[in-house]
Design a protein around this motif. Structure first.
Motif, PDB file in Angstrom:
ATOM      1  N   LEU A  89       0.795  -0.993  -0.007  1.00 12.84           N
ATOM      2  CA  LEU A  89      -0.162   0.188   0.050  1.00 12.84           C
ATOM      3  C   LEU A  89       0.797   1.258  -0.111  1.00 12.84           C
ATOM      4  O   LEU A  89       1.681   1.492   0.924  1.00 12.84           O
ATOM      5  N   ARG A  90       0.841   2.070  -1.137  1.00 13.51           N
ATOM      6  CA  ARG A  90       1.528   3.264  -1.132  1.00 13.51           C
ATOM      7  C   ARG A  90       0.980   4.675  -0.646  1.00 13.51           C
ATOM      8  O   ARG A  90       1.061   5.346   0.112  1.00 13.51           O
ATOM      9  N   ARG A  91      -0.445   4.524  -1.200  1.00  9.04           N
ATOM     10  CA  ARG A  91      -1.181   5.718  -0.771  1.00  9.04           C
ATOM     11  C   ARG A  91      -2.575   5.458  -0.929  1.00  9.04           C
ATOM     12  O   ARG A  91      -3.050   4.436  -1.823  1.00  9.04           O
ATOM     13  N   TYR A  92      -3.570   6.045  -0.285  1.00 11.99           N
ATOM     14  CA  TYR A  92      -5.026   6.135  -0.663  1.00 11.99           C
ATOM     15  C   TYR A  92      -5.759   7.261  -0.224  1.00 11.99           C
ATOM     16  O   TYR A  92      -5.262   8.046   0.653  1.00 11.99           O
ATOM     17  N   SER A  93      -6.923   7.655  -0.823  1.00  8.64           N
ATOM     18  CA  SER A  93      -7.769   8.725  -0.168  1.00  8.64           C
ATOM     19  C   SER A  93      -9.191   8.214   0.023  1.00  8.64           C
ATOM     20  O   SER A  93      -9.649   7.035  -0.464  1.00  8.64           O
ATOM     21  N   GLY A 105     -32.458   9.489  16.775  1.00  8.84           N
ATOM     22  CA  GLY A 105     -32.043   9.853  15.469  1.00  8.84           C
ATOM     23  C   GLY A 105     -31.814  11.093  15.286  1.00  8.84           C
ATOM     24  O   GLY A 105     -31.388  11.584  13.989  1.00  8.84           O
ATOM     25  N   LYS A 106     -31.908  12.163  16.280  1.00  8.13           N
ATOM     26  CA  LYS A 106     -31.757  13.679  15.941  1.00  8.13           C
ATOM     27  C   LYS A 106     -30.483  13.886  15.676  1.00  8.13           C
ATOM     28  O   LYS A 106     -29.702  13.563  16.546  1.00  8.13           O
ATOM     29  N   LEU A 107     -30.009  14.738  14.601  1.00  9.65           N
ATOM     30  CA  LEU A 107     -28.604  14.885  14.368  1.00  9.65           C
ATOM     31  C   LEU A 107     -28.216  16.113  15.347  1.00  9.65           C
ATOM     32  O   LEU A 107     -28.755  16.818  15.408  1.00  9.65           O
ATOM     33  N   ALA A 108     -27.139  15.766  15.799  1.00 10.69           N
ATOM     34  CA  ALA A 108     -26.386  16.725  16.770  1.00 10.69           C
ATOM     35  C   ALA A 108     -25.381  17.504  15.839  1.00 10.69           C
ATOM     36  O   ALA A 108     -25.311  18.859  16.157  1.00 10.69           O
ATOM     37  N   ALA A 109     -24.753  16.777  15.252  1.00  8.90           N
ATOM     38  CA  ALA A 109     -23.518  17.420  14.213  1.00  8.90           C
ATOM     39  C   ALA A 109     -23.041  16.222  13.263  1.00  8.90           C
ATOM     40  O   ALA A 109     -23.177  15.086  13.475  1.00  8.90           O
ATOM     41  N   GLN A 110     -22.628  16.891  12.192  1.00  2.33           N
ATOM     42  CA  GLN A 110     -21.956  16.054  10.945  1.00  2.33           C
ATOM     43  C   GLN A 110     -20.968  16.952  10.324  1.00  2.33           C
ATOM     44  O   GLN A 110     -20.754  18.047  10.514  1.00  2.33           O
ATOM     45  N   ALA A 111     -19.819  16.387  10.094  1.00  2.00           N
ATOM     46  CA  ALA A 111     -18.588  16.817   9.302  1.00  2.00           C
ATOM     47  C   ALA A 111     -18.258  15.710   8.207  1.00  2.00           C
ATOM     48  O   ALA A 111     -18.333  14.615   8.380  1.00  2.00           O
ATOM     49  N   VAL A 112     -18.041  16.310   7.078  1.00  4.44           N
ATOM     50  CA  VAL A 112     -17.521  15.563   5.997  1.00  4.44           C
ATOM     51  C   VAL A 112     -16.238  15.805   5.617  1.00  4.44           C
ATOM     52  O   VAL A 112     -15.613  17.054   5.564  1.00  4.44           O
ATOM     53  N   VAL A 113     -15.304  14.841   5.711  1.00  4.28           N
ATOM     54  CA  VAL A 113     -13.853  15.030   5.751  1.00  4.28           C
ATOM     55  C   VAL A 113     -13.236  13.974   4.611  1.00  4.28           C
ATOM     56  O   VAL A 113     -13.442  13.003   4.667  1.00  4.28           O
ATOM     57  N   ARG A 114     -12.274  14.720   3.861  1.00  2.75           N
ATOM     58  CA  ARG A 114     -11.234  13.879   2.785  1.00  2.75           C
ATOM     59  C   ARG A 114     -10.170  13.368   3.933  1.00  2.75           C
ATOM     60  O   ARG A 114      -9.507  14.367   4.382  1.00  2.75           O
ATOM     61  N   VAL A 115      -9.800  12.281   3.650  1.00  2.01           N
ATOM     62  CA  VAL A 115      -8.670  11.644   4.304  1.00  2.01           C
ATOM     63  C   VAL A 115      -7.607  11.341   3.212  1.00  2.01           C
ATOM     64  O   VAL A 115      -8.032  10.394   2.232  1.00  2.01           O
ATOM     65  N   ASP A 116      -6.323  11.693   3.357  1.00  4.16           N
ATOM     66  CA  ASP A 116      -5.150  11.277   2.278  1.00  4.16           C
ATOM     67  C   ASP A 116      -4.156  10.563   3.019  1.00  4.16           C
ATOM     68  O   ASP A 116      -3.632  11.225   3.964  1.00  4.16           O
ATOM     69  N   TYR A 117      -3.775   9.402   2.677  1.00  5.71           N
ATOM     70  CA  TYR A 117      -2.759   8.524   3.342  1.00  5.71           C
ATOM     71  C   TYR A 117      -1.337   8.457   2.687  1.00  5.71           C
ATOM     72  O   TYR A 117      -1.785   8.330   1.336  1.00  5.71           O
ATOM     73  N   GLU A 118      -0.165   8.637   2.798  1.00  4.50           N
ATOM     74  CA  GLU A 118       0.748   8.264   1.953  1.00  4.50           C
ATOM     75  C   GLU A 118       1.609   7.641   2.845  1.00  4.50           C
ATOM     76  O   GLU A 118       2.084   7.827   3.933  1.00  4.50           O
ATOM     77  N   ALA A 119       2.146   6.319   2.325  1.00  5.58           N
ATOM     78  CA  ALA A 119       3.120   5.468   3.242  1.00  5.58           C
ATOM     79  C   ALA A 119       4.373   6.143   3.314  1.00  5.58           C
ATOM     80  O   ALA A 119       5.016   7.024   2.676  1.00  5.58           O
ATOM     81  N   PRO A 120       4.965   6.020   4.483  1.00  5.75           N
ATOM     82  CA  PRO A 120       4.425   5.040   5.557  1.00  5.75           C
ATOM     83  C   PRO A 120       3.640   5.313   6.751  1.00  5.75           C
ATOM     84  O   PRO A 120       3.021   4.692   7.238  1.00  5.75           O
ATOM     85  N   GLN A 265     -16.337   6.317   2.575  1.00  5.88           N
ATOM     86  CA  GLN A 265     -16.494   5.990   1.190  1.00  5.88           C
ATOM     87  C   GLN A 265     -15.753   6.510   0.170  1.00  5.88           C
ATOM     88  O   GLN A 265     -14.649   7.104   0.657  1.00  5.88           O
ATOM     89  N   GLN A 266     -15.852   6.241  -0.969  1.00  5.46           N
ATOM     90  CA  GLN A 266     -15.125   6.854  -2.146  1.00  5.46           C
ATOM     91  C   GLN A 266     -13.429   6.487  -2.096  1.00  5.46           C
ATOM     92  O   GLN A 266     -12.942   7.278  -2.231  1.00  5.46           O
ATOM     93  N   TYR A 267     -13.043   5.311  -1.604  1.00  2.00           N
ATOM     94  CA  TYR A 267     -11.798   5.005  -1.539  1.00  2.00           C
ATOM     95  C   TYR A 267     -11.149   5.111  -3.081  1.00  2.00           C
ATOM     96  O   TYR A 267     -11.755   4.485  -3.824  1.00  2.00           O
ATOM     97  N   VAL A 268      -9.964   5.499  -3.119  1.00  2.00           N
ATOM     98  CA  VAL A 268      -9.047   5.783  -4.124  1.00  2.00           C
ATOM     99  C   VAL A 268      -7.720   4.814  -3.686  1.00  2.00           C
ATOM    100  O   VAL A 268      -7.006   5.443  -2.665  1.00  2.00           O
ATOM    101  N   VAL A 269      -7.327   3.882  -4.169  1.00  2.00           N
ATOM    102  CA  VAL A 269      -5.904   3.049  -3.701  1.00  2.00           C
ATOM    103  C   VAL A 269      -5.111   2.881  -4.711  1.00  2.00           C
ATOM    104  O   VAL A 269      -5.332   2.703  -5.855  1.00  2.00           O
ATOM    105  N   ASN A 270      -3.730   3.266  -4.132  1.00  2.00           N
ATOM    106  CA  ASN A 270      -2.374   3.397  -5.008  1.00  2.00           C
ATOM    107  C   ASN A 270      -2.779   4.055  -6.341  1.00  2.00           C
ATOM    108  O   ASN A 270      -2.363   3.370  -7.428  1.00  2.00           O
TER     109      ASN A 270
END
Length: 286
Positions: A89-93, A105-120, A265-270
């Motif tokens: 595994l070199r990288r993913y998002s 079920g009442k929503l208190a808070a929400q955040a959408v975050v993009r995560v980027d990983y790069e080895a190591p 969700q929306q993984y992109v691998v290597n």
């Protein structure tokens, strides 16, 4: 300012302070639970003493699920496969959606975050949208992201790996978890540590990867928490295993139960070029 206005202002400040303390405790617990038994493709859950064992097991791996394996042999094969996957595994998002809701079920808070990983060990986080309580977003989501970043960078380390050094395992049977055929292992921590858990692990029989973990912290992390339970599910994408969904249910004294979820969700691998990685790959659960 009248006495009534002053009293109302003090009351609002008191409510905000209590809410801050409540969600501060909640944030600490969620950060702990989020670290429990983490075994993504980016984590090599092995100590120096198990490295030689991993090499020996790695040479014996086959695509078919062997018959008559013991629980310790299953875990050893899992560690070996994790090691091999990690090397490739070199990288993913990915895109994560963090949410906190009450039992209704009442929503208190929400955040959408993009995560980027790069080895190591480089991990970066960028918020793309958020809504709901600013206090909750700051005290829970921001703290959780900060804690994960510190852990991945090596500034903070907790020995929470799923290894024989931390747990006693008992093979309890086999079961389907979504599209995956799995061994079920009962995991009992060898010490009372808030960064270990007591529960079950589902390990996929062909890839020897963790498909699901469910349980509760081995040690009560706070006086204010009556009970905390979590379920973490994984998915296979392009031969790697990544988190699919985290759900943590926490019962806090005086405030009742809150449910914290993270959808991955929306993984992109290597990708050959990270700048071109704008569309996610399809996993087995899609």
């Amino acid at each position: 300012m009248s006495c009534a206005e002053a009293a109302e202002g003090n009351g609002e400040k008191g409510t905000a302070l209590r809410m801050g303390n409540h969600f501060g405790q909640f944030a600490k617990l969620v950060a702990i639970i989020f670290a429990l038994g983490i075994t993504p493709a980016t984590s090599i859950a092995q100590s120096q003493s198990s490295a030689s064992q991993t090499e020996e097991v790695g040479a014996q791996l086959t695509d078919a699920a062997p018959v008559g394996l013991t629980s310790d042999e299953i875990v050893a094969k899992m560690l070996a496969r994790n090691h091999l996957r990690n090397e490739q595994l070199r990288r993913y998002s990915a895109v994560r959606t963090y949410e906190i809701r009450n039992l209704e079920g009442k929503l208190a808070a929400q955040a959408v975050v993009r995560v980027d990983y790069e080895a190591p060990d480089k991990k970066t986080f960028n918020k793309t949208s958020e809504k709901g309580s600013g206090i909750v977003r700051h005290l829970v989501f921001d703290r959780l992201i900060q804690s994960e970043g510190e852990t991945s960078a090596g500034r903070e380390h907790h020995d929470s790996a799923i290894t024989a050094a931390n747990y006693t395992f008992v093979l309890a049977g086999m079961e389907e978890v979504g599209p995956y055929h799995c061994f079920i292992l009962e995991a009992t921590p060898k010490r009372k540590d808030k960064y270990l858990f007591e529960g079950k692990i589902w390990i996929e029989t062909e890839d020897f990867a963790v498909a699901k973990i469910a349980g509760h912290p081995a040690k009560k992390p706070s006086f204010w928490v009556n009970r905390a339970d979590f379920v973490r599910q994984y998915q296979r994408i392009d031969g790697f295993w990544f988190p699919f969904r985290d759900e943590t249910s926490v019962e806090v004294k005086m405030y009742g139960r809150r449910v914290f979820t993270v959808d991955h969700q929306q993984y992109v691998v290597n990708p050959a070029n990270p700048l071109q990685a704008e569309t996610g790959g399809a996993g087995d659960r899609d």
